[in-house]
Enzyme design. Structure first.
Site, PDB file in Angstrom:
ATOM      1  CG  ASP A 109      36.946  27.640   6.710  1.00  0.00           C
ATOM      2  OD1 ASP A 109      36.625  27.508   5.652  1.00  0.00           O
ATOM      3  OD2 ASP A 109      36.081  28.438   7.256  1.00  0.00           O
ATOM      4  CD  GLU A 117      39.299  28.399   2.703  1.00  0.00           C
ATOM      5  OE1 GLU A 117      38.715  28.332   1.642  1.00  0.00           O
ATOM      6  OE2 GLU A 117      38.857  28.887   3.690  1.00  0.00           O
TER       7      GLU A 117
END
Ligand code: CA
Length: 636
Positions: free
Chosen positions: A333, A362
Site C-alpha cells: 500500500d 502503489e
C-alpha cells in the site's frame, strides 16, 4: 532524553541493532525477550495470564537489563507458551505500557502480545507446503484481489465460516442452485495468485464485539506480524488466528493458488498509540521540526522508512511472513511513501530463501516529509531504481474507464478515443513511466473507487445493460491480453456492483456494510452473469496458453509485437507473433483485412477461450461493435 534527534548519523551508529532476536523467543525451558528502546530510562516486562487489556491478571513484573545498541533484555525460565506480555517504558519520568512491535501473537484487539510456540500452530504437512507457482515468472501471474469477509459473508455462499480465514479453506461449497462458491469458484476461474486485502492485525474492527456485523478494508495497522483477530474463530486466544491463517494458506496452496498479502507499512492506525512510537516516542513516523506529523498517506501519519530501525522492522516483518506463513507475494500500500533502499533491502532478504516471492504496489507520488536527505521514494517514476518491484498502472486503468479523480471523464471503452495512443502503449506494457512488463500491473478496477461496471453505468446511464456488459468485457480483454501482469478486483468477472440502500453507487466502501461489499452469489443464477464469468475464464485460459502475451522484457515485446492498419482510428489491431488482437470500442462493426493464411477466432464479442470458435480463410473478418476479437494463425 528530551528532543532526541533520531536522524543524526551518531544516533544511528550508536543505536542500530542488527540481531535477529527482537521480540519474544520461546523455548520449552526459557523465553528470551529483547526490545529496542534507546531513549527509555527503565523498561519492565509485564507478564499476564490473559490477552485482554485492562484485565487485572498480572503474573509478574520483570526489570529488563540494558544491552547493546539501545536494546533491553530479560530471560524468564520455564515454559511461557501462551503467556501474554507487554513492556512498560519510563521516559522523562513518565511510564507508559505498550505491546511488542515484534509480537508474533496477541490477545483480543492486539493490546497484549503473546509468547507462542509457533510450531504448535503448523497444520499437518506444513513442512511440505509450497508455492504452487514457485517457478513462474512475474508476467505469468494472474492476480485476484479479495477481502476475506466479502467472499463468504453472503448467505448464498453457503460457506460455514463466514467472514473468516477458514471460509477460504472450505471445499465443495455451492449456491442453493448449485453453482460453486468460495475456493472452488476461485479455483475454476483460473487465477494464479489470490491477493488478500490487509490480513494482519488492524484496528478498525472491534474484535470483542463480533456478534455485531462490522466491516473495514483494514488499512490501519496495529500489529504488523500478527493475523487479524476478527478473521479468526476466536480472537481472544492468540494461537487460534495464527493456526487458522496457516490452514487457509495451506489449503489454497493445495488447490493451486498462491497467496499475496496486502501490506501497509506506510502508515499506522494511530501514530501516538502505535506501540513502536510509545516505546521510542515518534521514531516510527515522519515528524517535522515543529512536531507536525507528515501526512502524505492522508491517514494522519507516514512511516519513517529511512530510519535504520524502521527499515530493519519492515525487512524483518516481510521476511517473517514469507518464512512463517509461506506468503508468496506482497502488495505494498502506498509504496511511494517508502524509500527505494528499504524496498530493495526487503526484496533481497526475502529472495535469499524465497526466490519465488513477488512484489508490487502503489507507486503514486505522495507529499511526504522525509526525515533525512538523499532518499528516493518507491514511485512509478523511480521504477528503474526498484527493478524487482512492480507498480500498478493507473495509465491503463484510467485510459480504459476514465480518471478515478474525475467521475465525468470517460475512457477508451466508454467512447473516449483520445486515449487510443495511451492504450496502445499499455498493450505493450510500456506506459510512459516504465518500459518493463515485469514491473507493470494492468487492471481496470480494484477495491478503491467504483467497480468497473458501476463506473460504466455512471458515465453511460442511458446505455442498456447488455451494452454496459459489452464495454466491461472489452476493458477486461484489453488488460488481460496486455503485456504485463493482469489484476482483477474480485467479482469484476460477475459484474460486481457496490450500491447503498438508497441506490447510490459507493465509490469508497472501506467501512460500508456487507450489503454494499459482499460478493453476491445469487447473481450466478442469471445468464448474463454466467456468460461474463465464462468470458473472463476464457480470457485467462487464452493468456495462460499464449506465452507471447507474457514477455518479461520490453526487448522481447518490441521484437515480436506490431500494430496493424485499421479502417477506423479508434480501432486497435495488434499482432504479437501469430496472435492478432483487435479492439473495437466504436458503435459500429468494422471489417479488418487479415494477412495470408488460416485464422482461428478464439475470442469474439460473445465468447473467449483457447478453442476455435470459427475459422477464417477469406482474408478479412468482421469485428462487432464494442468488442474484442482475437485470432490465431496456426501456420505462422
Ligand atoms: Ca484487529
Amino acid at each position: 532524553m528530551k528532543n532526541v534527534n533520531y536522524s543524526t548519523p551518531e544516533f544511528e551508529k550508536a543505536y542500530t541493532y542488527t540481531g535477529a532476536d527482537l521480540g519474544a523467543v520461546w523455548s520449552e525451558k526459557e523465553t528470551r525477550f529483547r526490545v529496542w528502546a534507546p531513549t527509555a530510562e527503565t523498561v519492565t516486562l509485564n507478564l499476564y495470564e490473559s490477552g485482554t487489556a485492562g484485565t487485572e491478571d498480572l503474573l509478574e513484573k520483570i526489570s529488563m537489563q540494558p544491552d547493546v545498541n539501545g536494546t533491553w533484555i530479560a530471560v524468564k525460565p520455564g515454559n511461557l507458551n501462551h503467556v501474554y506480555y507487554t513492556y512498560s517504558v519510563t521516559i522523562d519520568g513518565k511510564e507508559k505500557e505498550a505491546c511488542d512491535p515484534y509480537a508474533k501473537a496477541c490477545g483480543v484487539n492486539g493490546r497484549r502480545a503473546m509468547v507462542l510456540n509457533l510450531e504448535e500452530t503448523n497444520p499437518a504437512g506444513w513442512e511440505n507446503d509450497k508455492d504452487p507457482h514457485a517457478t513462474d515468472r512475474m508476467t505469468d501471474a494472474v492476480l485476484y484481489e479479495l477481502h476475506v469477509r466479502d467472499l463468504s459473508v453472503d448467505p448464498a455462499s453457503q460457506i460455514e465460516n463466514k467472514g473468516k480465514f477458514l471460509g477460504l479453506a472450505e471445499i465443495g461449497t455451492k449456491t442453493p442452485s448449485g453453482h460453486p462458491t468460495g475456493l472452488d469458484y476461485i479455483k475454476e476461474l483460473g487465477i494464479t495468485h489470490l491477493h488478500l486485502l490487509p490480513s494482519f492485525d488492524y484496528g478498525s474492527v472491534d474484535e470483542a464485539n463480533l456478534s455485531v456485523p462490522q466491516f473495514n478494508w483494514g488499512y490501519d495497522p496495529v500489529n504488523y506480524n500478527v493475523p487479524e483477530g476478527s478473521y479468526a474463530t476466536d480472537p481472544y486466544h492468540g494461537e487460534v488466528r495464527v493456526r487458522e491463517m496457516k490452514q487457509m494458506i495451506k489449503t489454497l496452496h493445495e488447490n493451486g493458488i498462491s497467496v499475496v498479502m496486502d501490506v501497509v507499512y506506510n502508515h499506522v492506525h494511530d501514530a501516538e498509540s502505535f506501540c513502536f512510537n510509545v516505546l521510542v516516542p515518534g521514531y516510527f513516523s515522519r515528524i517535522n521540526a515543529n512536531g507536525i506529523y507528515s501526512n502524505g498517506s492522508f491517514c494522519g501519519n507516514d512511516t519513517a522508512s529511512e530510519r535504520s530501525m524502521v527499515k530493519k522492522f519492515i525487512v524483518d516483518s516481510v521476511s517473517y511472513w514469507a518464512d512463517e506463513y509461506h506468503i508468496d507475494g506482497f502488495r505494498f500500500d502506498l509504496a511511494g511513501l517508502l524509500d527505494t533502499e528499504t524496498i530493495n533491502a526487503l526484496i533481497a532478504e526475502v529472495e535469499k530463501k524465497h526466490p519465488n516471492v513477488i512484489f508490487y504496489g502503489e507507486g503514486w507520488t505522495m507529499p511526504t516529509e522525509v526525515t533525512k536527505e538523499g532518499y528516493l521514494m518507491a514511485t512509478q517514476l523511480n521504477s528503474d531504481k526498484t527493478p524487482k518491484f512492480a507498480y500498478f498502472s493507473d495509465t491503463i486503468r484510467d485510459g480504459l474507464r476514465g480518471s478515478v479523480l474525475r467521475e465525468e471523464e470517460t475512457g477508451y471503452v466508454t467512447d473516449n478515443f483520445e486515449v487510443t495512443e495511451q492504450i496502445k502503449k499499455c498493450l505493450l506494457g510500456q506506459a510512459d513511466w516504465c518500459k518493463s512488463p515485469s514491473q507493470t500491473v494492468n487492471y481496470a478496477s480494484c477495491h478503491d473507487n467504483n467497480t468497473l461496471l458501476d463506473r460504466i453505468s455512471i458515465n453511460m446511464p442511458n446505455a442498456s445493460f447488455e451494452e454496459k456488459v459489452a464495454r466491461n468485457r472489452l476493458a477486461a480483454a484489453i488488460y488481460m491480453l496486455s503485456q504485463g501482469v493482469p489484476f482483477l478486483h474480485a467479482g469484476e468477472e460477475i459484474l460486481r456492483t457496490k450500491v447503498d440502500e438508497k441506490g447510490n453507487f459507493v465509490e469508497n466502501s472501506y467501512a460500508s456494510s456487507d450489503r454494499v461489499n459482499a460478493i453476491k452469489w445469487k447473481t450466478l443464477d442469471e445468464k448474463m452473469y454466467q456468460d461474463t464469468l465464462a468470458y473472463y475464464k476464457g480470457l485467462i485460459q487464452f493468456r495462460k496458453a499464449h506465452e507471447e502475451l507474457r514477455y518479461a522484457t520490453a526487448e522481447e515485446v518490441d521484437a515480436n509485437a506490431k500494430f496493424m492498419e485499421t479502417p477506423v482510428a479508434s480501432v486497435i489491431a495488434l499482432q504479437v507473433k501469430n496472435t492478432l488482437m483487435v479492439f473495437n470500442p466504436s458503435m459500429k462493426a468494422v471489417e479488418i483485412e487479415l494477412t495470408e493464411g488460416t485464422w482461428d477466432v478464439c475470442v469474439n464479442a460473445k465468447k473467449a477461450g483457447t478453442e476455435c470458435i470459427e475459422t477464417i480463410e477469406t482474408g478479412k473478418v468482421t469485428v462487432d461493435a464494442i468488442s474484442a476479437m482475437v485470432l490465431v494463425n496456426k501456420s505462422l
